[in-house]
Design an enzyme around this catalytic site. Structure first.
Site, PDB file in Angstrom:
ATOM      1  N   ASP A 134     -11.957   3.884   3.494  1.00 31.67           N
ATOM      2  CA  ASP A 134     -11.461   3.073   4.810  1.00 31.67           C
ATOM      3  C   ASP A 134     -12.053   3.754   6.055  1.00 31.67           C
ATOM      4  O   ASP A 134     -12.076   3.152   6.999  1.00 31.67           O
ATOM      5  CB  ASP A 134      -9.901   3.090   4.911  1.00 31.67           C
ATOM      6  CG  ASP A 134      -9.414   2.271   3.891  1.00 31.67           C
ATOM      7  OD1 ASP A 134     -10.061   1.551   3.266  1.00 31.67           O
ATOM      8  OD2 ASP A 134      -7.980   2.143   3.482  1.00 31.67           O
ATOM      9  N   GLU A 163       3.700  -0.770  15.038  1.00 30.97           N
ATOM     10  CA  GLU A 163       4.232   0.743  14.579  1.00 30.97           C
ATOM     11  C   GLU A 163       5.179   1.260  15.614  1.00 30.97           C
ATOM     12  O   GLU A 163       6.402   1.612  15.125  1.00 30.97           O
ATOM     13  CB  GLU A 163       3.164   1.665  14.329  1.00 30.97           C
ATOM     14  CG  GLU A 163       2.453   1.068  12.820  1.00 30.97           C
ATOM     15  CD  GLU A 163       1.431   0.024  13.332  1.00 30.97           C
ATOM     16  OE1 GLU A 163       0.941  -0.379  12.230  1.00 30.97           O
ATOM     17  OE2 GLU A 163       1.145  -0.221  14.531  1.00 30.97           O
ATOM     18  N   SER A 181       1.003  -1.204   0.040  1.00 33.22           N
ATOM     19  CA  SER A 181      -0.111   0.154  -0.049  1.00 33.22           C
ATOM     20  C   SER A 181       0.884   1.444  -0.028  1.00 33.22           C
ATOM     21  O   SER A 181       0.515   2.249  -0.692  1.00 33.22           O
ATOM     22  CB  SER A 181      -0.851   0.012   1.244  1.00 33.22           C
ATOM     23  OG  SER A 181      -1.776  -0.833   1.147  1.00 33.22           O
TER      24      SER A 181
END
Length: 286
Positions: A90, A31, A10
């Site tokens: 999204d 993350e 992505s």
């Protein structure tokens, strides 16, 4: 070195991984660990571009970016994609309207928001070449390219780019709103209003000189950003204007609301981030 958090297809860092597999690290859906490891590599002498969606970078990993990367002035470039409303379908949980505000509060953090692909290429190269941390904000949807190669090569971090001269008011835009600002300027011209347009691709350090010049010469400013008007470009420009050259201002952007699922253009219209909204704001300060 390029790093990602399991979103390389992505974010397109998968292309780097194919070309330089020995310098690519997929850290998985972790993350905070991504940016902590990026800091470690940077403090060991590497130049690190660490990429994930803006919501996960600026949001979930903010404390690591602040304390590990910002505090140590580590040479990490936070390349945050899918920022703002172009994430579209999204939905609200991935729409990021707070990231510029968060990142510009970190001491020493450079904040960059390119307006098209050509400017993104040039500015990212400059970010990689500079020493220290930076936040590069990137969208998802395709946007028009209005910088040609020669014009893009003139761009410089920390220096706003005047795309259109004007004497009646100034539109200072950033990111995908620069294109909307150019359309708005044409519509204003048809109404007899000569609008200056500035691409403020670097939010921090902010080009105060170009802002003060615009305020003094045109007497009014409209900011346009695909970000919350709280803490983003509008706030940054207002901080300069109120201290150095007070003029009428209006701010086009997300008005203290969350987003929702929908097509990007529909959402821009719903939340007042179109050329028509810039025109309306411009008329309000004239």
């Amino acid at each position: 070195v390029v790093m990602d958090a399991d979103l390389s297809k992505s974010t397109m860092t998968a292309e780097f991984a194919k070309a330089y597999p020995e310098r690519f690290f997929n850290m998985g859906i972790a993350e905070q660990n991504l940016y902590a490891a990026a800091c470690g590599l940077a403090l060991s002498g590497k130049v690190v571009c660490a990429s994930t969606f803006a919501m996960f970078a600026a949001g979930r990993a903010f404390e690591i970016i602040r304390n590990s990367i910002g505090y140590t002035h580590a040479n990490v470039k936070v390349c945050a994609t899918h920022a703002g409303i172009p994430v579209g379908v999204d939905g609200a949980s991935l729409h990021t309207f707070e990231d510029i505000a968060l990142m510009r509060t970190i001491p020493g953090m450079v904040v960059v928001n390119p307006s098209d692909g050509a400017s993104a290429k040039v500015l990212l190269k400059q970010v990689i070449d500079m020493d220290g941390p930076a936040y590069v904000r990137l969208g998802r949807a395709a946007v028009p390219v209005f910088y040609d190669e020669a014009a893009a090569s003139e761009l410089e971090l920390g220096k706003g780019s005047c795309l259109r001269e004007g004497k009646d008011l100034t539109i200072i835009a950033t990111g995908i709103m620069v294109n909307e600002a150019m359309i708005a300027a044409e519509e204003l011209a048809a109404k007899g209003i000569d609008a200056r347009v500035i691409d403020m691709h670097t939010i921090k350090p902010l080009d105060e000189e170009i802002i003060v010049k615009a305020a003094s010469e045109t007497g009014a400013i409209v900011t346009a950003e695909e970000h919350s008007v709280i803490g983003g470009l509008g706030s940054a420009v207002a901080e300069v204007v109120v201290k150095k050259c007070p003029v009428k201002m209006a701010m086009v952007g997300q008005q203290d609301t969350f987003g929702e699922s929908g097509k990007p253009d529909e959402l821009k219209a719903k939340y007042g981030m179109t050329a028509a909204d810039i025109v309306h704001a411009a008329l309000s300060v004239k």
